[in-house]
Write an enzyme that holds these catalytic residues in place. Structure first.
Site, short mmCIF file in Angstrom:
data_model
loop_
_atom_site.label_atom_id
_atom_site.label_comp_id
_atom_site.label_asym_id
_atom_site.label_seq_id
_atom_site.Cartn_x
_atom_site.Cartn_y
_atom_site.Cartn_z
N GLY A 110 0.79 -1.18 -0.02
CA GLY A 110 -0.02 -0.13 -0.03
C GLY A 110 0.83 1.18 0.02
O GLY A 110 0.30 2.30 0.22
N GLY A 114 4.55 0.16 -5.84
CA GLY A 114 4.30 -0.92 -6.75
C GLY A 114 4.84 -2.28 -5.77
O GLY A 114 5.39 -3.29 -6.29
N ASP A 160 3.64 -1.91 -13.06
CA ASP A 160 4.52 -2.21 -11.81
C ASP A 160 5.25 -3.42 -12.15
O ASP A 160 6.62 -3.83 -11.89
CB ASP A 160 3.90 -2.58 -10.57
CG ASP A 160 2.81 -1.42 -10.05
OD1 ASP A 160 3.55 -0.14 -10.72
OD2 ASP A 160 2.24 -1.50 -9.22
#
Length: 342
Positions: A110, A114, A160
């Site tokens: 979070g 990524g 990501d």
């Protein structure tokens, strides 16, 4: 034998969100990002128990499964178990293998850097090394995306995984049918150094679940929300502008593009910004910042500020008083890598 791997976290400079379906499937997406010297790590080894062991070291969670126990990829170890299950099913004939799988990361889930997707890439890279699987950067990234988004059902985009697999400064293109083109950029040394001196990373202290924000973005596209779609179009164009600014060394243009991208991103979903973010942003602009952006989906995690290097000390001191923490970093060219210890 022990195999270790690491994959770099990334800063999303422009275009983030246009790599998420269905937008990229319909319109095509463009993203500019760069990897930093903070990593997700994976370790594979032969377990003394002869069973399957999974451990997220930094979270302090572990689980041991006997040979007959069903592997359910859920809970805090779902990334580890999801990669293990996919590799066994796709490359090892479906046979469970005794293995100890450990992970840890330089950034919390979070964070907006990524971290979850980077962890999956580190795991796939480690499994490829351990079992001598013929996977290059594109294959590692695509498999990591497939595991995270399809096998585990976690909402998100594609940038990501490709950033972590390739490393460096990249301009990425995303199209339907999971077609991705990664364009590595050759950045002048002075631009690289000036960017490092000009960017400040600040962790708000709030980790957020990006899935809810991404779900809202996706719904807005499906429902034809004009404001949200127009914002994504702007973000896509700003990724192109960001690429040009970085290659030319136009730092003023880069700051303008960074700020314009953040303003457009706020229109993609209502939960991208919030009072905490807005307060930190006000403090930053009052203390020398001339561009701001939340890294990742939004809602929390890391914020990125651009300032003149001579304003950096004053800016960092002001931000430190807001209750979060600052993260020192350098850009890195190296993508996911792995090595054996015999």
């Amino acid at each position: 034998m022990i195999v270790r791997s690491r994959a770099p976290l990334r800063l999303g400079l422009a275009g983030g969100g246009t790599d998420v379906s269905p937008y990229c499937d319909i319109y095509g997406g463009h993203v500019m990002n760069a990897t930093i010297d903070k990593h997700a790590f994976a370790i594979l080894s032969e377990p003394e128990s002869g069973q399957r062991e999974f451990c997220a070291i930094d979270v302090g969670v572990s689980e041991v499964l006997g040979g007959d126990e069903a592997l359910v990829p859920d809970g805090p170890l779902k990334l580890l178990k999801g990669v293990y299950a996919r590799i066994c099913n796709e490359f090892l004939g479906g046979e469970p293998r005794p293995l100890k799988v450990q992970t840890f990361s330089d950034a919390p889930p979070g964070s907006g850097l990524g971290s979850s997707s980077t962890m999956v890439v580190a795991l796939v890279q480690a499994f490829a090394e351990y079992f001598a699987l013929p996977l290059g950067e594109y294959e590692v990234a695509h498999l990591a995306y497939d595991i995270e988004r399809k096998d585990l059902g976690l909402a998100g985009g594609k940038q990501d995984q490709y950033a972590a697999a390739f490393g460096g400064f990249n301009f990425m293109e995303f199209y339907k049918d999971d077609r991705v083109i990664v364009n590595p950029l050759r950045i002048k040394d002075w631009v690289w150094s000036e960017l490092e001196a000009s960017l400040v990373l600040y962790f708000t202290g709030v980790s957020r679940a990006s899935a809810d924000i991404i779900d809202q973005q996706s719904r807005n596209v499906v429902e034809g929300n004009r404001s949200s779609i127009d914002a994504m179009h702007s973000l896509k164009q700003e990724a192109v502008q960001m690429k040009e600014c970085v290659l030319r060394g136009d730092l003023q243009g880069l700051a303008r593009t960074l700020q314009a991208g953040w303003e457009a991103k706020k229109n993609m979903a209502s939960s991208i910004s919030n009072p905490v973010i807005e307060q930190v942003e006000r403090v930053a602009f009052a203390n020398g910042a001339h561009a701001a952006k939340v890294s990742g989906a939004g809602g929390g995690g890391f914020m990125m500020f651009m300032c003149s290097p001579d304003k950096r000390i004053g800016l960092t001191r002001a931000l430190a008083e807001q209750g979060g923490r600052l993260l020192d970093f350098h850009f890195t060219q190296q993508g996911a890598t792995s090595w054996r210890i015999m």
